[in-house]
Scaffold this active site. Structure first.
Site, mmCIF file in Angstrom:
data_model
loop_
_atom_site.group_PDB
_atom_site.id
_atom_site.type_symbol
_atom_site.label_atom_id
_atom_site.label_comp_id
_atom_site.label_asym_id
_atom_site.label_seq_id
_atom_site.Cartn_x
_atom_site.Cartn_y
_atom_site.Cartn_z
ATOM 1 N N LEU A 197 -22.705 -23.598 -9.989
ATOM 2 C CA LEU A 197 -22.370 -24.023 -8.595
ATOM 3 C C LEU A 197 -21.725 -25.238 -8.494
ATOM 4 C CD1 LEU A 197 -25.455 -23.066 -6.454
ATOM 5 C CD2 LEU A 197 -23.516 -21.812 -6.861
ATOM 6 N N ASP A 198 -20.838 -25.543 -7.774
ATOM 7 C CA ASP A 198 -19.807 -26.809 -7.696
ATOM 8 C C ASP A 198 -21.032 -27.726 -7.444
ATOM 9 O OD1 ASP A 198 -17.725 -25.724 -8.008
ATOM 10 O OD2 ASP A 198 -17.072 -25.566 -5.970
ATOM 11 N N CYS A 199 -20.619 -28.990 -7.684
ATOM 12 C CA CYS A 199 -21.587 -30.156 -7.709
ATOM 13 C C CYS A 199 -21.899 -30.273 -5.854
ATOM 14 C CB CYS A 199 -21.122 -31.375 -8.014
ATOM 15 S SG CYS A 199 -22.203 -32.866 -7.782
ATOM 16 N N THR A 201 -22.013 -28.003 -3.681
ATOM 17 C CA THR A 201 -22.542 -26.738 -3.437
ATOM 18 C C THR A 201 -24.036 -26.625 -3.329
ATOM 19 O OG1 THR A 201 -20.384 -25.400 -3.234
ATOM 20 C CG2 THR A 201 -22.298 -24.342 -3.085
#
Length: 375
Positions: A197-199, A201
């Site tokens: 996951l994106d940082c 998110t």
């Protein structure tokens, strides 16, 4: 874990011998990386200058081997390392574990017979037991790697506390010796990354706890229809609803990397197919809703920043989006009440790699004021 603020701590929501699932908070990396963020445009010149001073992995590997030329040869590993440093073409010595092991096995007689004059002395053929050779090879590989790493001038790595993967290691989900190879770059510490996951998110992530489970889960993630992911996103308005009164729909807009660093953009003819299904999670009441709207987003493809770009493309950027939103926001991850990206991995469904049972997990974001559950 005592040094990790409460709002940056992961929550383990399921575990067994094959997998472990967590609820990742916003502003926490999924996996380890560089401690310092990528340089801005203002620092690009300095960054390029620092990059020019770095050597390739093979160059530093060769330099590390050459450094053993003047070392004392008290044991077999030291003697063979000294012999390696005087080979005619040290740059041809493999730096990966398996090829390096084969190389030493093939050349053990020459390494054992080479003296300080770089000549191979005629000696009776001597062989060493394979188990003993592997012990020597392990020691040689470890010593070379130990001297190579400082020569690589690598950026400082993040600590375990700064990533979801690292926090799992601190909590005891994994070990440091699974591969059995010293300083081996393929040592996963008994924990395997399946997806990220994106940082910024938050939400559900799954990690594998052995290689077989990791292989099967990665196959599921590559195949279509085998993994279902649903995200919740908070937006100030949702134009497809306000303008067309639709409660669900489909966004089909191909994406390509943007000229701006770390960003993606739409490209109808040259982009990669990118499809997102959406529906309103809490349909607003009244003709002119004033509160934020929560939208369920189901990506059918997995492009970088796909959900963020697609929401912005319909005129409804996700709240807190500093890349694709209307306002540029500077996050401060150390502030629990600071601004955050309101995008959350809400639901994850997949086949268990060992039992083949369909597993379904759900989690609600902190901004929705609900707790995590699993089925």
């Amino acid at each position: 874990m005592e040094n990790v603020p409460d709002h940056l701590r992961i929550k383990v929501i399921y575990k067994d011998e094959a997998i472990v699932l967590i609820d990742k908070p916003c502003n926490l990396r999924s996996v380890p990386g560089h401690a310092n963020p990528p340089p801005t445009a203002a620092h690009a010149t300095r960054a390029n200058s620092e990059k020019e001073n770095r050597f390739t992995c093979q160059e530093t590997w060769t330099q590390a081997i050459l450094s053993f030329n003047n070392d004392g040869a008290d044991d077999t590993a030291s003697k063979w390392l000294s012999a390696l440093s005087r080979t005619p073409n040290p740059s041809s010595i493999p730096r990966k574990w398996s090829p390096f092991r084969r190389y030493v096995h093939r050349n053990q007689r020459r390494l054992n017979q080479m003296d300080d004059s770089d000549k191979v002395k005629p000696m009776p053929k001597q062989t060493i037991d394979d188990t003993k050779i592997d012990e020597v090879v392990n020691e040689m590989y470890e010593r070379i790697r130990k001297r190579q790493v400082p020569l690589m001038n690598l950026p400082k790595a993040t600590s375990h506390e700064e990533s979801a993967f690292g926090q799992l290691i601190l909590l005891g989900y994994g070990n440091d010796n699974e591969s059995g190879k010293p300083n081996c770059r393929r040592n996963h510490m008994g924990l395997y990354v399946v997806h990220r996951l994106d940082c910024e998110t938050s939400g559900i992530m799954v990690f594998a706890r052995n290689q077989d489970s990791a292989s099967k889960l990665c196959q599921f993630w590559r195949g279509r229809g085998q993994v279902t992911k649903v995200y919740l996103a908070k937006v100030k308005e949702w134009k497809p609803y306000q303008e067309e009164q639709t409660l669900e729909g489909r966004i089909d807009m191909p994406l390509v990397p943007s000229e701006e660093r770390l960003k993606w953009k739409m490209a109808t003819t040259t982009g990669k197919p990118s499809i997102t299904l959406w529906k309103l999670h809490n349909p607003p009441t009244g003709a002119e809703p004033t509160n934020s709207i929560v939208v369920e987003l189901t990506p059918l493809t997995g492009r970088t920043h796909q959900l963020r770009v697609h929401c912005a493309s319909v005129g409804s950027p996700i709240e807190g989006d500093s890349l694709y939103g209307n306002e540029k926001i500077q996050w401060d991850p150390m502030q629990p009440d600071g601004l955050m990206l309101c995008l959350h991995a809400h639901e994850l469904s997949f086949t268990h790699p060992a039992t083949e049972e369909i597993m379904k997990f759900t989690s609600m974001p902190s901004w929705y004021e609900a707790s995590a559950t699993c089925d």
